[in-house]
Design a protein around this motif. Structure first.
Motif, short mmCIF file in Angstrom:
data_model
loop_
_atom_site.label_atom_id
_atom_site.label_comp_id
_atom_site.label_asym_id
_atom_site.label_seq_id
_atom_site.Cartn_x
_atom_site.Cartn_y
_atom_site.Cartn_z
N LYS A 44 0.92 -1.21 0.10
CA LYS A 44 0.00 -0.09 0.08
C LYS A 44 0.88 1.23 0.01
O LYS A 44 1.95 1.18 0.90
CB LYS A 44 -1.14 -0.11 1.03
N ARG A 45 0.65 2.35 -0.89
CA ARG A 45 1.22 3.54 -0.85
C ARG A 45 0.37 4.60 -1.00
O ARG A 45 -0.72 4.42 -1.38
CB ARG A 45 2.28 3.59 -2.16
N SER A 46 0.91 5.79 -0.38
CA SER A 46 -0.28 7.13 -0.36
C SER A 46 0.48 8.16 -1.11
O SER A 46 1.88 8.06 -0.98
CB SER A 46 -0.34 7.50 0.94
N VAL A 50 0.40 18.28 -4.61
CA VAL A 50 -0.21 19.52 -4.11
C VAL A 50 -0.62 20.16 -5.47
O VAL A 50 -0.05 20.38 -6.63
CB VAL A 50 0.53 20.37 -3.63
N ILE A 51 -1.94 20.51 -5.64
CA ILE A 51 -2.66 20.84 -6.94
C ILE A 51 -3.31 22.24 -6.71
O ILE A 51 -3.73 22.57 -5.70
CB ILE A 51 -3.92 19.86 -7.34
N TYR A 110 -3.68 26.52 -3.09
CA TYR A 110 -3.17 25.36 -3.58
C TYR A 110 -3.65 24.30 -2.39
O TYR A 110 -4.08 24.45 -1.21
CB TYR A 110 -1.64 25.23 -3.25
N THR A 111 -4.07 23.03 -2.94
CA THR A 111 -4.71 22.09 -2.11
C THR A 111 -4.09 20.60 -2.39
O THR A 111 -3.56 20.39 -3.35
CB THR A 111 -6.41 21.79 -2.46
N GLU A 112 -3.97 20.15 -1.04
CA GLU A 112 -3.29 18.87 -1.22
C GLU A 112 -4.35 17.68 -1.47
O GLU A 112 -5.39 17.49 -0.45
CB GLU A 112 -2.49 18.29 0.29
N HIS A 113 -4.11 16.75 -2.49
CA HIS A 113 -5.14 15.81 -2.74
C HIS A 113 -4.37 14.41 -2.74
O HIS A 113 -3.40 14.04 -3.49
CB HIS A 113 -5.64 15.91 -4.44
N CYS A 114 -4.95 13.52 -1.67
CA CYS A 114 -4.18 12.33 -1.44
C CYS A 114 -5.22 11.21 -2.03
O CYS A 114 -6.23 11.36 -1.95
CB CYS A 114 -4.08 12.15 0.20
#
Length: 161
Positions: A44-46, A50-51, A110-114
């Motif tokens: 598993k990886r995350s 940042v977009i 900017y927003t972080e999308h995980c």
């Protein structure tokens, strides 16, 4: 009585003849080779890039204040002309009040999308050991679950027939 002793001795000899005697012997190990198997495992990886999600001109508070002030100002007065003047004054006063909630730094937001993903990774796993030892001048090989080190203990059995 003599017959009874002869029968007992015969039964004892028969029992000893079929019974196996065992003893433990420690012998030196010549070589130990790990048995490796390649296994694929899901890992598993995350990933959190940042977009850029929009632009903030820093004047959102002013706009909200102008709208609220305009609505409240339009409710003042009895005639259309009084309401228009009340709306204009409400927009100005609401805009001034709304400036307090403006952001000081206009620019790109900017927003972080995980997101989480899985990838196959091949890993080499040790599943046992091929152990070679010397016993009575002969090399013998056995598979073991663990690395025995420098010596291995054998249990030998002999039987009388």
């Amino acid at each position: 009585m003599k017959t009874f002793l002869n029968i007992a001795l015969l039964i004892y000899v028969a029992a000893v003849a079929t019974y196996a005697h065992g003893r433990s012997v420690t012998v030196p190990v010549i070589s130990v080779q790990p048995i490796e198997i390649a296994e694929a495992q899901l890992v598993k990886r995350s990933h959190c890039p940042v977009i850029a999600s929009g632009y903030d001109d820093g004047k959102g508070g002013t706009r909200v204040g102008q709208v609220i002030g305009g609505i409240l100002g339009s409710m003042v007065g009895d005639s259309n002309s009084d309401r228009r003047i009340g709306t204009a004054i409400g927009v100005m006063i609401g805009g001034d009040i709304g400036k307090r909630w403006n952001s000081n730094r206009p620019g790109v937001r900017y927003t972080e999308h995980c997101n989480t993903g899985y990838s196959n990774q091949v890993q080499r796993m040790v599943h046992g050991y091929k152990v070679t030892y010397k016993y009575h001048g002969r090399l013998n090989t056995v598979l073991m679950d663990y690395n025995p080190g420098s010596f291995v203990t054998l249990t030998t059995s002999t039987s009388i027939r």
